[in-house]
Design a protein around this motif. Structure first.
Motif, PDB file in Angstrom:
ATOM      1  N   PRO A  53       0.760  -0.724   0.257  1.00 33.69           N
ATOM      2  CA  PRO A  53       0.366  -0.400   0.409  1.00 33.69           C
ATOM      3  C   PRO A  53       1.307   0.842   0.645  1.00 33.69           C
ATOM      4  CG  PRO A  53       0.191  -1.091   2.149  1.00 33.69           C
ATOM      5  CD  PRO A  53       0.860  -1.775   1.008  1.00 33.69           C
ATOM      6  N   ASN A  54       0.290   2.649  -0.368  1.00 28.87           N
ATOM      7  CA  ASN A  54       0.754   3.331  -0.639  1.00 28.87           C
ATOM      8  C   ASN A  54       2.364   3.746  -0.810  1.00 28.87           C
ATOM      9  OD1 ASN A  54      -0.657   4.086   1.283  1.00 28.87           O
ATOM     10  ND2 ASN A  54      -0.098   3.753   2.766  1.00 28.87           N
ATOM     11  N   LEU A  55       2.776   3.516  -2.297  1.00 28.71           N
ATOM     12  CA  LEU A  55       3.189   3.194  -3.078  1.00 28.71           C
ATOM     13  C   LEU A  55       4.000   4.652  -3.463  1.00 28.71           C
ATOM     14  CD1 LEU A  55       3.386   0.501  -5.404  1.00 28.71           C
ATOM     15  CD2 LEU A  55       4.841   0.881  -3.782  1.00 28.71           C
ATOM     16  N   SER A  56       5.061   5.547  -3.951  1.00 22.66           N
ATOM     17  CA  SER A  56       4.707   6.506  -4.242  1.00 22.66           C
ATOM     18  C   SER A  56       5.138   7.363  -5.544  1.00 22.66           C
ATOM     19  CB  SER A  56       5.892   7.651  -3.658  1.00 22.66           C
ATOM     20  OG  SER A  56       7.394   6.559  -4.455  1.00 22.66           O
ATOM     21  N   ASP A  57       4.821   8.174  -5.983  1.00 22.74           N
ATOM     22  CA  ASP A  57       4.976   7.989  -7.840  1.00 22.74           C
ATOM     23  C   ASP A  57       6.327   7.435  -7.983  1.00 22.74           C
ATOM     24  OD1 ASP A  57       2.319   8.924  -7.642  1.00 22.74           O
ATOM     25  OD2 ASP A  57       3.196  11.459  -7.547  1.00 22.74           O
ATOM     26  N   ASP A  58       7.651   7.857  -7.271  1.00 20.20           N
ATOM     27  CA  ASP A  58       8.813   7.330  -8.112  1.00 20.20           C
ATOM     28  C   ASP A  58       8.761   5.513  -7.593  1.00 20.20           C
ATOM     29  OD1 ASP A  58       9.389  10.207  -8.901  1.00 20.20           O
ATOM     30  OD2 ASP A  58      10.830  10.145  -6.064  1.00 20.20           O
ATOM     31  N   LYS A  64       7.618   0.474 -13.447  1.00 17.03           N
ATOM     32  CA  LYS A  64       6.626   0.934 -14.795  1.00 17.03           C
ATOM     33  C   LYS A  64       7.882   0.538 -15.732  1.00 17.03           C
ATOM     34  CE  LYS A  64       3.347   2.030 -17.923  1.00 17.03           C
ATOM     35  NZ  LYS A  64       1.816   1.624 -17.704  1.00 17.03           N
ATOM     36  N   VAL A  65       8.544   1.282 -15.365  1.00 20.32           N
ATOM     37  CA  VAL A  65       9.626   0.939 -16.112  1.00 20.32           C
ATOM     38  C   VAL A  65      10.214  -0.387 -16.254  1.00 20.32           C
ATOM     39  CG1 VAL A  65      12.577   1.632 -16.408  1.00 20.32           C
ATOM     40  CG2 VAL A  65      10.718   3.237 -16.494  1.00 20.32           C
ATOM     41  N   SER A  66      10.010  -1.185 -15.082  1.00 22.02           N
ATOM     42  CA  SER A  66      11.426  -1.944 -15.563  1.00 22.02           C
ATOM     43  C   SER A  66      10.513  -3.078 -15.906  1.00 22.02           C
ATOM     44  CB  SER A  66      11.313  -2.679 -13.572  1.00 22.02           C
ATOM     45  OG  SER A  66      10.562  -2.642 -12.536  1.00 22.02           O
ATOM     46  N   LEU A  67       8.782  -3.080 -15.574  1.00 24.51           N
ATOM     47  CA  LEU A  67       8.171  -4.226 -15.860  1.00 24.51           C
ATOM     48  C   LEU A  67       7.931  -4.076 -16.644  1.00 24.51           C
ATOM     49  CD1 LEU A  67       4.854  -3.842 -13.517  1.00 24.51           C
ATOM     50  CD2 LEU A  67       6.324  -5.376 -13.918  1.00 24.51           C
ATOM     51  N   GLU A  68       8.589  -2.924 -17.736  1.00 25.22           N
ATOM     52  CA  GLU A  68       7.808  -2.546 -19.630  1.00 25.22           C
ATOM     53  C   GLU A  68       8.939  -3.329 -19.876  1.00 25.22           C
ATOM     54  OE1 GLU A  68       5.916  -1.783 -22.198  1.00 25.22           O
ATOM     55  OE2 GLU A  68       5.237  -2.020 -20.217  1.00 25.22           O
ATOM     56  N   LYS A  69      10.752  -3.237 -19.256  1.00 22.01           N
ATOM     57  CA  LYS A  69      11.799  -3.486 -19.820  1.00 22.01           C
ATOM     58  C   LYS A  69      11.795  -5.629 -19.496  1.00 22.01           C
ATOM     59  CE  LYS A  69      14.752  -0.287 -18.418  1.00 22.01           C
ATOM     60  NZ  LYS A  69      16.397  -0.239 -17.792  1.00 22.01           N
ATOM     61  N   LEU A  70      10.969  -6.006 -18.737  1.00 26.26           N
ATOM     62  CA  LEU A  70      10.859  -6.892 -17.571  1.00 26.26           C
ATOM     63  C   LEU A  70       9.977  -8.079 -19.543  1.00 26.26           C
ATOM     64  CD1 LEU A  70      10.394  -8.894 -15.246  1.00 26.26           C
ATOM     65  CD2 LEU A  70       8.602  -9.492 -16.560  1.00 26.26           C
ATOM     66  N   ARG A  71       9.038  -6.820 -19.339  1.00 27.29           N
ATOM     67  CA  ARG A  71       8.307  -7.530 -20.735  1.00 27.29           C
ATOM     68  C   ARG A  71       8.338  -7.985 -21.956  1.00 27.29           C
ATOM     69  NH1 ARG A  71       6.413  -5.644 -24.846  1.00 27.29           N
ATOM     70  NH2 ARG A  71       6.046  -3.529 -24.803  1.00 27.29           N
ATOM     71  N   ALA A 140       0.564  -6.252 -15.217  1.00 19.56           N
ATOM     72  CA  ALA A 140       1.438  -5.714 -13.401  1.00 19.56           C
ATOM     73  C   ALA A 140       1.646  -3.974 -14.390  1.00 19.56           C
ATOM     74  CB  ALA A 140       2.403  -6.930 -13.357  1.00 19.56           C
ATOM     75  N   SER A 141       1.973  -4.054 -15.566  1.00 17.97           N
ATOM     76  CA  SER A 141       1.649  -2.891 -16.236  1.00 17.97           C
ATOM     77  C   SER A 141       0.702  -1.925 -16.200  1.00 17.97           C
ATOM     78  CB  SER A 141       2.837  -2.865 -17.365  1.00 17.97           C
ATOM     79  OG  SER A 141       3.361  -1.200 -17.633  1.00 17.97           O
ATOM     80  N   LYS A 142      -0.528  -2.764 -16.404  1.00 21.46           N
ATOM     81  CA  LYS A 142      -1.197  -1.611 -16.263  1.00 21.46           C
ATOM     82  C   LYS A 142      -2.584  -2.079 -14.865  1.00 21.46           C
ATOM     83  CE  LYS A 142      -3.195  -4.017 -21.166  1.00 21.46           C
ATOM     84  NZ  LYS A 142      -4.254  -5.340 -21.686  1.00 21.46           N
ATOM     85  N   SER A 143      -1.519  -2.449 -14.123  1.00 12.14           N
ATOM     86  CA  SER A 143      -2.408  -2.266 -12.554  1.00 12.14           C
ATOM     87  C   SER A 143      -1.974  -1.049 -12.265  1.00 12.14           C
ATOM     88  CB  SER A 143      -1.709  -3.092 -11.948  1.00 12.14           C
ATOM     89  OG  SER A 143      -2.316  -4.713 -11.917  1.00 12.14           O
ATOM     90  N   VAL A 144       0.419  -1.269 -12.362  1.00 13.99           N
ATOM     91  CA  VAL A 144       0.686   0.217 -12.400  1.00 13.99           C
ATOM     92  C   VAL A 144       0.210   1.249 -12.512  1.00 13.99           C
ATOM     93  CG1 VAL A 144       2.504   1.505 -12.355  1.00 13.99           C
ATOM     94  CG2 VAL A 144       2.660  -1.005 -11.575  1.00 13.99           C
ATOM     95  N   SER A 145      -0.467   1.142 -14.036  1.00 15.96           N
ATOM     96  CA  SER A 145      -1.320   2.507 -14.658  1.00 15.96           C
ATOM     97  C   SER A 145      -2.281   2.967 -13.956  1.00 15.96           C
ATOM     98  CB  SER A 145      -0.971   2.011 -16.742  1.00 15.96           C
ATOM     99  OG  SER A 145       0.162   2.102 -16.774  1.00 15.96           O
ATOM    100  N   THR A 146      -2.963   2.363 -13.421  1.00 16.04           N
ATOM    101  CA  THR A 146      -4.586   2.648 -12.726  1.00 16.04           C
ATOM    102  C   THR A 146      -4.338   2.941 -11.618  1.00 16.04           C
ATOM    103  OG1 THR A 146      -5.274   0.191 -14.182  1.00 16.04           O
ATOM    104  CG2 THR A 146      -6.488   1.310 -12.118  1.00 16.04           C
TER     105      THR A 146
END
Length: 183
Positions: A53-58, A64-71, A140-146
């Motif tokens: 819970p409570n993840l910061s914007d950074d 998101k960047v790491s998930l895109e690299k992983l994908r 997971a990336s879509k969840s981060v975007s949400t």
């Protein structure tokens, strides 16, 4: 005539065995398997972080960047398996259909068929698992975007000081004073 057919079958099996060895680098199976394990661990780590819970914007942006690299990595590895999979399937098809239940196949051809089938199955399995990791990273990336969108709208519509609050007017006057002294 029978001896010629046996000799010819053995020669074909030998050629197929040699061509199977030269067709692609078998090390791609081991490399892909090791990469798959690493990608799975990275995806699991990212999804565990996403559950906090409570993840910061950074943190969300970095995730998101790491998930895109992983994908991207999983998708590229999956695409690298397409050519070897096609080659093995083509070699397997060149052997023709397996003999009927009562017929016997030459040992060399039978061994080549078994080896090629096992290799094809392993390549298909790795490709499918890499595709699953790719889809998991996308989800997971879509969840981060949400989450980022929810946090953004939460900040926009966050209730702050009322227009009737005297502190707001005091801050405005102080800000105007700083603005005019700077001009």
């Amino acid at each position: 005539m029978r001896a010629v057919r046996i000799l010819l079958s053995a020669l074909v099996a030998l050629c197929l065995a040699i061509s199977a060895g030269l067709a692609y680098d078998k090390a791609i199976i081991g490399e892909s398997d090791r990469a798959l394990q690493t990608l799975r661990v990275d995806l699991e780590t990212a999804t565990q972080l996403l559950r906090r819970p409570n993840l910061s914007d950074d943190e969300l942006a970095g995730l998101k960047v790491s998930l895109e690299k992983l994908r991207t990595s999983a998708a590229e590895r999956s695409l690298r398996l397409v050519a070897p999979l096609g080659e093995v399937t083509q070699q397997l098809n060149s052997l023709g259909p397996a003999p009927a239940a009562g017929q016997k196949e030459d040992e060399g051809v039978a061994q080549s068929r078994a080896d090629l089938t096992a290799t094809r199955d392993k390549l298909q399995s790795l490709k499918a698992q890499l595709d699953v990791v790719t889809v998991g990273a996308e989800q997971a990336s879509k969840s981060v975007s949400t989450l980022q969108r929810q946090q953004f709208f939460g900040r926009i519509f966050d209730r702050t000081r009322s227009i009737l609050n005297p502190q707001l007017w005091y801050d405005m006057v102080a800000g105007l004073g700083v603005l005019f002294t700077g001009l």
